[in-house]
Design an enzyme around this catalytic site. Structure first.
Site, PDB file in Angstrom:
ATOM      1  N   TYR A  48     -10.481   5.650 -11.296  1.00 23.50           N
ATOM      2  CA  TYR A  48     -10.182   6.388 -10.053  1.00 23.50           C
ATOM      3  C   TYR A  48      -9.858   7.859 -10.280  1.00 23.50           C
ATOM      4  CZ  TYR A  48      -8.426   1.537  -9.433  1.00 23.50           C
ATOM      5  OH  TYR A  48      -8.241   0.186  -9.455  1.00 23.50           O
TER       6      TYR A  48
ATOM      7  N   CYS B  35     -14.325   3.877 -27.716  1.00 25.66           N
ATOM      8  CA  CYS B  35     -15.616   4.521 -27.939  1.00 25.66           C
ATOM      9  C   CYS B  35     -16.300   4.767 -26.612  1.00 25.66           C
ATOM     10  CB  CYS B  35     -16.481   3.653 -28.843  1.00 25.66           C
ATOM     11  SG  CYS B  35     -15.734   3.524 -30.449  1.00 25.66           S
TER      12      CYS B  35
ATOM     13  N   TYR C 201      -0.375  -1.555 -12.205  1.00 22.96           N
ATOM     14  CA  TYR C 201      -1.818  -1.496 -12.457  1.00 22.96           C
ATOM     15  C   TYR C 201      -2.170  -0.866 -13.801  1.00 22.96           C
ATOM     16  CZ  TYR C 201      -1.710  -2.681  -7.515  1.00 22.96           C
ATOM     17  OH  TYR C 201      -1.442  -3.295  -6.322  1.00 22.96           O
TER      18      TYR C 201
ATOM     19  N   GLY D 276       0.771  -1.238   0.000  1.00 18.19           N
ATOM     20  CA  GLY D 276       0.000   0.000   0.000  1.00 18.19           C
ATOM     21  C   GLY D 276       0.800   1.284   0.000  1.00 18.19           C
TER      22      GLY D 276
ATOM     23  N   ARG E 182      -6.932   3.523 -15.325  1.00 19.69           N
ATOM     24  CA  ARG E 182      -6.912   4.109 -13.983  1.00 19.69           C
ATOM     25  C   ARG E 182      -7.598   5.481 -13.923  1.00 19.69           C
ATOM     26  NH1 ARG E 182      -3.019   5.188 -11.147  1.00 19.69           N
ATOM     27  NH2 ARG E 182      -3.874   4.415  -9.189  1.00 19.69           N
TER      28      ARG E 182
ATOM     29  N   GLU F 189       4.085  -6.659   1.525  1.00 20.79           N
ATOM     30  CA  GLU F 189       3.630  -6.994   0.168  1.00 20.79           C
ATOM     31  C   GLU F 189       3.529  -5.767  -0.732  1.00 20.79           C
ATOM     32  OE1 GLU F 189       0.665 -10.746   1.128  1.00 20.79           O
ATOM     33  OE2 GLU F 189      -0.153  -8.755   0.889  1.00 20.79           O
ATOM     34  N   PRO F 190       4.605  -5.075  -0.982  1.00 21.09           N
ATOM     35  CA  PRO F 190       4.523  -3.908  -1.859  1.00 21.09           C
ATOM     36  C   PRO F 190       4.329  -4.308  -3.323  1.00 21.09           C
ATOM     37  CG  PRO F 190       6.806  -4.344  -1.278  1.00 21.09           C
ATOM     38  CD  PRO F 190       5.984  -5.342  -0.526  1.00 21.09           C
ATOM     39  N   GLY F 191       3.453  -3.622  -3.994  1.00 21.72           N
ATOM     40  CA  GLY F 191       3.276  -3.876  -5.432  1.00 21.72           C
ATOM     41  C   GLY F 191       3.638  -2.618  -6.199  1.00 21.72           C
ATOM     42  N   ARG F 192       2.763  -1.606  -6.038  1.00 20.98           N
ATOM     43  CA  ARG F 192       2.934  -0.335  -6.751  1.00 20.98           C
ATOM     44  C   ARG F 192       4.319   0.271  -6.532  1.00 20.98           C
ATOM     45  NH1 ARG F 192      -1.561   2.975  -7.658  1.00 20.98           N
ATOM     46  NH2 ARG F 192      -2.601   1.931  -5.935  1.00 20.98           N
TER      47      ARG F 192
END
Ligand code: LLP
Length: 432
Positions: A335, A362, A391, A249, A331, A291-294
């Site tokens: 968001y 479209c 992402y 996160g 994204r 658990e870092p992803g970004r």
């Protein structure tokens, strides 16, 4: 000048990534194109690992959250850096297995794992399965018995902490589809049940309160709540849970106004909380998982597009349309995420306009962003959107039957294909 410090401008005035001219990448591989800078991925992995060594005596493991960006080459790089991996589906698990990732370093997440996925996890021997709900525990206990296995499990817990981030990417509060609530006693009952199961071993507890978080305080609070729960289990059931997964996160810089804290600071503060809470509660310090992803993938990546139509609507806005859009980067439509963009072949020119960058789908909401300061862009220019390494590819779709772009890795001044561009035949490959 740019949001990621691996981006620069060369003597031709073109944008570079990892020292390579982005306009040359666009010419060689075509657009849209995802470009990942391997040095940035590796450096982030090392910073996470070193921070655990420095502040927590190395008693932890960093598991890259592969939902942020998964392909076999990424799994190889992560394995080479010695990290673990977090997967959330058979697809991510299979990708890791095929890449030769050490299965014992994998954690398997998800709020609705199918029997097939659980069986695959047992067959592959993943390190731990993060159980989300009671029915999953029951199914896993049965499947493990059938297969003669005894997997390590963790429980996904909702610590009831507000992560101060976008509502769609918050997960720690009671009204969430993920995990067991503490307040209702559901989590405690699940622990009792697990301790009576013969075919699973309760190895840890897990929480993840949200994504793109800038404020360290809620992450500290979550750690405190989790340790309080570990103490309750110890005191009331006489069982000390050894593993504590604090999720991911950590926020990153998408635009210059973003101000993420360095993750060393996170580790320093959270380690201090864990240590003092453990001594207060009479617990041994748990083995920590992150658990870092970004924060591992995002800043490593950019997306290159070719500019097509330029549409000036006087007194309203200027649209710059590109040859991709929500199919490769959903994204903004999901968001309203902000990005920094630059005309790669005019990178040294002034950003003289504020434009709306539109995709080719479209759908009116198919935008990369609005009010974006940009050099004067015209048809044929190459547009780079920064910090798209997380992402984007992983959330891409074939909407409007667009082909997914290729992914190229750059390292030491060289580039190589990691994922091939889809072809029109790929688009119809499962059609009967
Ligand atoms: N662990 C768990 C259990 C998670 O659910 C997630 C992300 C992570 C780790 C990694 O979080 P990160 O370090 O990447 O923030 N699609 C959204 C983000 C969804 C995140 C879902 N879970 C976006 O594009 O912003």
């Amino acid at each position: 000048m740019f949001v990621s410090n691996n981006l620069d401008i060369n003597e031709k005035g073109n944008l570079t990534i990892g020292g390579i001219d982005t306009t040359e990448l666009a010419a060689e591989y075509g657009t849209p194109l995802y470009v990942m800078d391997e040095a940035v991925i590796r450096e982030s992995c090392q910073r996470f690992k070193n921070s655990i060594d420095k502040y927590y005596g190395g008693q932890g493991r960093v598991c890259y959250a592969s939902k942020a960006f998964s392909c076999m080459e990424m799994c190889r790089v992560i394995a080479d850096e010695g990290l673990g991996l977090e997967v959330v589906s058979a697809g991510e698990m299979y990708t890791a297995m095929k890449a030769g990732f050490p299965m014992e370093k994998i954690g398997f997440q998800g709020n609705n794992k199918t029997d097939e996925e659980l069986e695959l996890a047992l067959e592959f021997g993943v390190g731990n399965i993060v159980v989300d709900n009671i029915s999953e525990l029951d199914r896993l206990e049965k499947l493990a018995a059938e297969k003669g296995k005894r997997p390590h499990i963790m429980f996904r817990i909702k610590p009831g902490i507000d992560a101060h981030t976008h509502a769609f990417i918050k997960t720690g509060q009671i009204d969430s589809k993920f995990g067991f609530a503490l307040e209702t006693g559901e989590a405690f009952d699940a622990v009792k049940r697990a301790l009576s199961c013969k075919n699973v071993e309760l190895a840890g507890l897990h929480c993840h309160i949200g994504s793109q978080i800038f404020d360290i305080t809620p992450l500290e609070e979550a750690a405190e709540v989790m340790l309080g729960f570990i103490a309750k289990i110890k005191n009331e059931l006489g069982y000390e849970v050894k593993g504590l997964n604090l999720g991911g996160g950590f926020g990153i810089k998408y635009v210059n106004s973003d101000d993420p804290k360095p993750f060393e600071m996170y580790m320093e503060r959270v380690s201090a909380v864990v240590k003092s809470k453990c001594s207060e509660l009479g617990l041994s310090q748990p083995f920590i998982y992150l658990e870092p992803g970004r924060s591992i993938a995002a800043s490593a990546g950019i997306t290159l597009y070719t500019v097509g139509a330029r549409k000036v609507i006087p007194n309203i806005r200027t649209y710059i349309s590109v040859d991709g859009g929500m199919a490769d980067n959903p994204r903004y439509i999901l968001y309203q995420s902000e990005y920094d963009a630059v005309v790669a072949n005019k990178a040294s020119e002034e950003r003289s306009e504020k434009v709306t960058i539109a995709g080719k789908c479209c759908e009116s909401g198919d935008l990369i962003g609005e009010n974006m300061p940009l050099q004067h862009a015209e048809a044929g220019d190459i547009l780079a959107v920064c910090a798209t390494g997380a992402y984007n590819y992983s959330m891409s779709s074939n909407y409007n039957r667009l082909c997914k772009p290729a992914v190229v890795f750059v390292k030491d001044g060289k580039s190589r294909i990691a994922v091939k561009r889809e072809t029109l035949d790929d688009i119809i490959r499962n059609d009967i």
